[in-house]
Design an enzyme around this catalytic site. Structure first.
Site, short mmCIF file in Angstrom:
data_model
loop_
_atom_site.label_atom_id
_atom_site.label_comp_id
_atom_site.label_asym_id
_atom_site.label_seq_id
_atom_site.Cartn_x
_atom_site.Cartn_y
_atom_site.Cartn_z
N GLU A 1 0.84 -1.19 0.00
CA GLU A 1 0.00 0.00 0.00
C GLU A 1 0.88 1.24 0.00
O GLU A 1 1.95 1.24 0.61
CB GLU A 1 -0.90 -0.03 1.24
CG GLU A 1 -1.90 1.07 1.33
CD GLU A 1 -2.95 1.06 0.22
OE1 GLU A 1 -2.61 1.46 -0.91
OE2 GLU A 1 -4.09 0.66 0.48
N ASP A 2 0.42 2.28 -0.69
CA ASP A 2 1.19 3.51 -0.73
C ASP A 2 1.03 4.32 0.56
O ASP A 2 2.00 4.80 1.12
CB ASP A 2 0.83 4.36 -1.94
CG ASP A 2 -0.66 4.65 -2.07
OD1 ASP A 2 -1.48 4.05 -1.33
OD2 ASP A 2 -1.03 5.48 -2.92
N ASP B 1 -4.53 6.04 5.46
CA ASP B 1 -5.18 7.19 6.09
C ASP B 1 -6.11 6.68 7.19
O ASP B 1 -5.66 6.33 8.26
CB ASP B 1 -5.98 7.99 5.06
CG ASP B 1 -5.14 8.98 4.28
OD1 ASP B 1 -4.42 9.76 4.91
OD2 ASP B 1 -5.22 8.99 3.05
N LYS C 1 -0.49 7.74 8.06
CA LYS C 1 -0.98 8.99 8.64
C LYS C 1 -1.81 8.66 9.87
O LYS C 1 -3.03 8.60 9.80
CB LYS C 1 -1.89 9.70 7.63
CG LYS C 1 -1.28 10.81 6.86
CD LYS C 1 -2.40 11.58 6.16
CE LYS C 1 -1.98 11.92 4.77
NZ LYS C 1 -3.00 12.68 4.06
N VAL D 1 -0.50 14.58 0.35
CA VAL D 1 0.77 14.30 -0.31
C VAL D 1 0.56 13.70 -1.70
O VAL D 1 -0.43 13.01 -1.95
CB VAL D 1 1.66 13.37 0.54
CG1 VAL D 1 2.10 14.08 1.82
CG2 VAL D 1 0.99 12.05 0.85
N ASP E 1 -1.44 10.57 -6.22
CA ASP E 1 -1.93 11.61 -7.12
C ASP E 1 -2.94 12.54 -6.47
O ASP E 1 -3.44 12.28 -5.37
CB ASP E 1 -2.61 10.95 -8.32
CG ASP E 1 -3.98 10.37 -7.96
OD1 ASP E 1 -4.97 10.73 -8.64
OD2 ASP E 1 -4.07 9.56 -7.01
#
Length: 177
Positions: free
Chosen positions: A97-98, A101, A128, A150, A156
């Site tokens: 996973e990037d 949240d 985060k 970000v 993106d």
């Protein structure tokens, strides 16, 4: 595009050092074992491509695209936009996973993959914690970041900025935040 980035949060060399470190941890934990690297589209593609270059265990790749839906996605109900193709029953699956949240979507995805019989761990580049709504057990975590929007390194805003080699904070006037 660069003018729309407020500041560089994590530069390219810091990212590569961390990705290599995460891969070393996975290599140690899964020595002699096979893994399925479940790449979550679209944001984690760049991270996953770099991560797998450092892996020296047997790796199969699969892709999923998912989202949560319901009242402000608190329900944690999972909407599968693209399902994986590999039967994960009895396999070691590492979700790549990037960014994490709220954790709602990822929590639901972990439950789904476990229901399908997978042994599941999470590897995320960014976390985060200030935005977390759901407890998510992350075994491999890159950077803990502040509650900022970000972009870059695959992430993106409106399908832009994915190609930046660093992770930057997007100016608020760009996304209306």
């Amino acid at each position: 595009m660069i003018n729309e980035v407020q500041e560089i949060l994590i530069n390219e060399s810091e990212i590569q050092e961390k990705v290599k470190y995460l891969a070393e941890q996975i290599n140690k934990d899964y020595a002699g074992k096979d893994i399925v690297l479940m790449i979550i589209l679209k944001g984690s593609v760049v991270f996953s491509a770099d991560l797998m270059r450092y892996l020296n265990v047997n790796v199969s790749l699969d892709f999923m695209q998912v989202s949560s839906y319901g009242s402000s996605s608190v329900s944690g109900e999972l909407k599968i936009l693209k399902d994986g193709q590999i039967d994960v029953n009895g396999k070691n699956v590492i979700i790549a996973e990037d960014i994490i949240d709220s954790g709602n979507t990822l929590s639901a995805l972990v439950k789904l993959l476990k229901k399908r019989g997978a042994n599941v761990e999470i590897c995320t580049l960014l976390s985060k914690p200030a935005r977390r709504e759901t407890q998510v057990d992350v075994k491999y975590e890159g950077f803990e970041i502040p509650d900022e929007f970000v972009v870059g390194y695959g992430m993106d805003y409106d399908e832009r900025f994915r190609n930046l080699p660093y992770i930057g904070i997007l100016k608020r006037e760009v996304y209306g935040g």
